[in-house]
Motif scaffolding. Structure first.
Motif, short mmCIF file in Angstrom:
data_model
loop_
_atom_site.label_atom_id
_atom_site.label_comp_id
_atom_site.label_asym_id
_atom_site.label_seq_id
_atom_site.Cartn_x
_atom_site.Cartn_y
_atom_site.Cartn_z
N MET A 192 -41.48 -23.03 48.47
CA MET A 192 -41.21 -23.98 47.41
C MET A 192 -41.05 -25.38 48.01
SD MET A 192 -38.31 -23.62 44.55
CE MET A 192 -37.29 -25.01 44.24
N LYS A 193 -41.69 -26.35 47.38
CA LYS A 193 -41.62 -27.72 47.87
C LYS A 193 -40.35 -28.41 47.41
CE LYS A 193 -46.54 -28.74 48.01
NZ LYS A 193 -47.57 -29.67 47.57
N THR A 194 -39.84 -29.28 48.27
CA THR A 194 -38.74 -30.15 47.90
C THR A 194 -39.30 -31.22 46.97
OG1 THR A 194 -37.70 -29.74 50.02
CG2 THR A 194 -36.97 -31.68 48.84
N HIS A 195 -38.49 -31.72 46.09
CA HIS A 195 -39.00 -32.59 45.04
C HIS A 195 -39.46 -33.96 45.53
CE1 HIS A 195 -39.78 -34.09 41.09
NE2 HIS A 195 -38.94 -35.09 41.26
N LEU A 196 -38.69 -34.67 46.37
CA LEU A 196 -38.98 -36.07 46.65
C LEU A 196 -38.70 -36.44 48.11
CD1 LEU A 196 -39.60 -38.93 45.42
CD2 LEU A 196 -37.14 -39.18 45.19
N ALA A 197 -39.61 -37.24 48.67
CA ALA A 197 -39.39 -37.84 49.99
C ALA A 197 -39.44 -39.35 49.81
CB ALA A 197 -40.46 -37.41 50.97
N LEU A 198 -38.53 -40.06 50.44
CA LEU A 198 -38.50 -41.52 50.41
C LEU A 198 -38.75 -42.01 51.83
CD1 LEU A 198 -37.94 -44.22 49.00
CD2 LEU A 198 -35.52 -43.86 49.49
N ILE A 199 -39.79 -42.83 51.99
CA ILE A 199 -40.16 -43.37 53.30
C ILE A 199 -40.08 -44.88 53.21
CG2 ILE A 199 -41.97 -43.54 55.04
CD1 ILE A 199 -43.15 -40.93 53.80
N ILE A 200 -39.32 -45.49 54.10
CA ILE A 200 -39.23 -46.95 54.16
C ILE A 200 -39.94 -47.38 55.44
CG2 ILE A 200 -37.68 -48.92 54.27
CD1 ILE A 200 -35.64 -47.15 52.75
N THR A 201 -40.87 -48.33 55.30
CA THR A 201 -41.71 -48.67 56.44
C THR A 201 -41.97 -50.17 56.53
OG1 THR A 201 -43.76 -48.11 57.56
CG2 THR A 201 -43.89 -48.32 55.19
N TYR A 202 -42.28 -50.61 57.74
CA TYR A 202 -42.69 -51.98 58.02
C TYR A 202 -43.75 -51.90 59.10
CZ TYR A 202 -42.59 -56.78 59.71
OH TYR A 202 -42.95 -58.04 60.10
N ASN A 203 -44.97 -52.27 58.78
CA ASN A 203 -46.10 -52.18 59.71
C ASN A 203 -46.14 -50.83 60.44
OD1 ASN A 203 -47.20 -54.73 59.16
ND2 ASN A 203 -45.81 -55.71 60.57
N PRO A 204 -46.35 -49.75 59.68
CA PRO A 204 -46.34 -48.42 60.31
C PRO A 204 -47.49 -48.24 61.29
CG PRO A 204 -47.21 -48.30 58.09
CD PRO A 204 -46.71 -49.70 58.27
N SER A 205 -47.37 -47.23 62.12
CA SER A 205 -48.39 -46.96 63.13
C SER A 205 -49.69 -46.50 62.45
CB SER A 205 -47.90 -45.89 64.10
OG SER A 205 -47.90 -44.63 63.45
N TYR A 223 -47.21 -34.35 52.31
CA TYR A 223 -47.89 -33.78 51.13
C TYR A 223 -47.67 -32.27 51.05
CZ TYR A 223 -50.44 -38.21 50.76
OH TYR A 223 -50.78 -39.53 50.65
N GLU A 224 -47.59 -31.62 52.18
CA GLU A 224 -47.38 -30.16 52.20
C GLU A 224 -45.94 -29.79 51.87
OE1 GLU A 224 -48.61 -28.82 56.02
OE2 GLU A 224 -50.72 -29.17 55.62
N GLN A 225 -45.00 -30.69 52.15
CA GLN A 225 -43.58 -30.37 52.02
C GLN A 225 -42.93 -30.89 50.74
OE1 GLN A 225 -41.95 -28.46 54.32
NE2 GLN A 225 -43.95 -28.21 55.30
N PHE A 226 -43.50 -31.92 50.13
CA PHE A 226 -42.84 -32.58 49.01
C PHE A 226 -43.77 -32.72 47.81
CE2 PHE A 226 -40.80 -34.05 52.88
CZ PHE A 226 -39.46 -33.88 52.58
N GLU A 227 -43.19 -32.63 46.62
CA GLU A 227 -43.97 -32.81 45.39
C GLU A 227 -44.32 -34.28 45.16
OE1 GLU A 227 -42.05 -31.07 41.98
OE2 GLU A 227 -41.39 -29.37 43.17
N LYS A 228 -43.38 -35.16 45.42
CA LYS A 228 -43.56 -36.60 45.23
C LYS A 228 -43.13 -37.33 46.48
CE LYS A 228 -44.10 -36.57 40.57
NZ LYS A 228 -45.29 -36.90 39.93
N ILE A 229 -43.84 -38.42 46.78
CA ILE A 229 -43.51 -39.26 47.93
C ILE A 229 -43.44 -40.70 47.44
CG2 ILE A 229 -44.24 -40.06 50.21
CD1 ILE A 229 -45.90 -37.41 50.36
N VAL A 230 -42.37 -41.39 47.80
CA VAL A 230 -42.23 -42.81 47.50
C VAL A 230 -42.16 -43.55 48.84
CG1 VAL A 230 -40.79 -44.59 46.45
CG2 VAL A 230 -41.02 -42.35 45.34
#
Length: 67
Positions: free
Chosen positions: A1-14, A25-32
């Motif tokens: 079962m996937k976890t509902h939400l991931a929040l990623i905060i980024t600045y000039n990511p690799s 995408y495999e672990q979470f239903e929604k990504i912000v």
């Protein structure tokens, strides 16, 4: 079962961000992703990613790094 939400905060990511997102995408239903004023080419990459995954991915673009 996937976890509902991931929040990623980024600045000039690799350049490997796209690879890293596959894991999310495999672990979470929604990504912000909150982008804190990255370079224009990084923003373009993120916008393309939204087109590919619009139902599961949302990106918030800040004009400057808000820390």
């Amino acid at each position: 079962m996937k976890t509902h939400l991931a929040l990623i905060i980024t600045y000039n990511p690799s350049p490997s961000l796209r690879k890293q997102l596959f894991f999310f995408y495999e672990q979470f239903e929604k990504i912000v992703i909150v982008d804190n004023g990255s370079k224009p080419e990084v923003c373009s990459l993120l916008k393309q990613e939204v087109k590919d995954k619009e139902k599961s991915l949302k990106i918030i673009f800040n004009e400057k790094n808000l820390g």
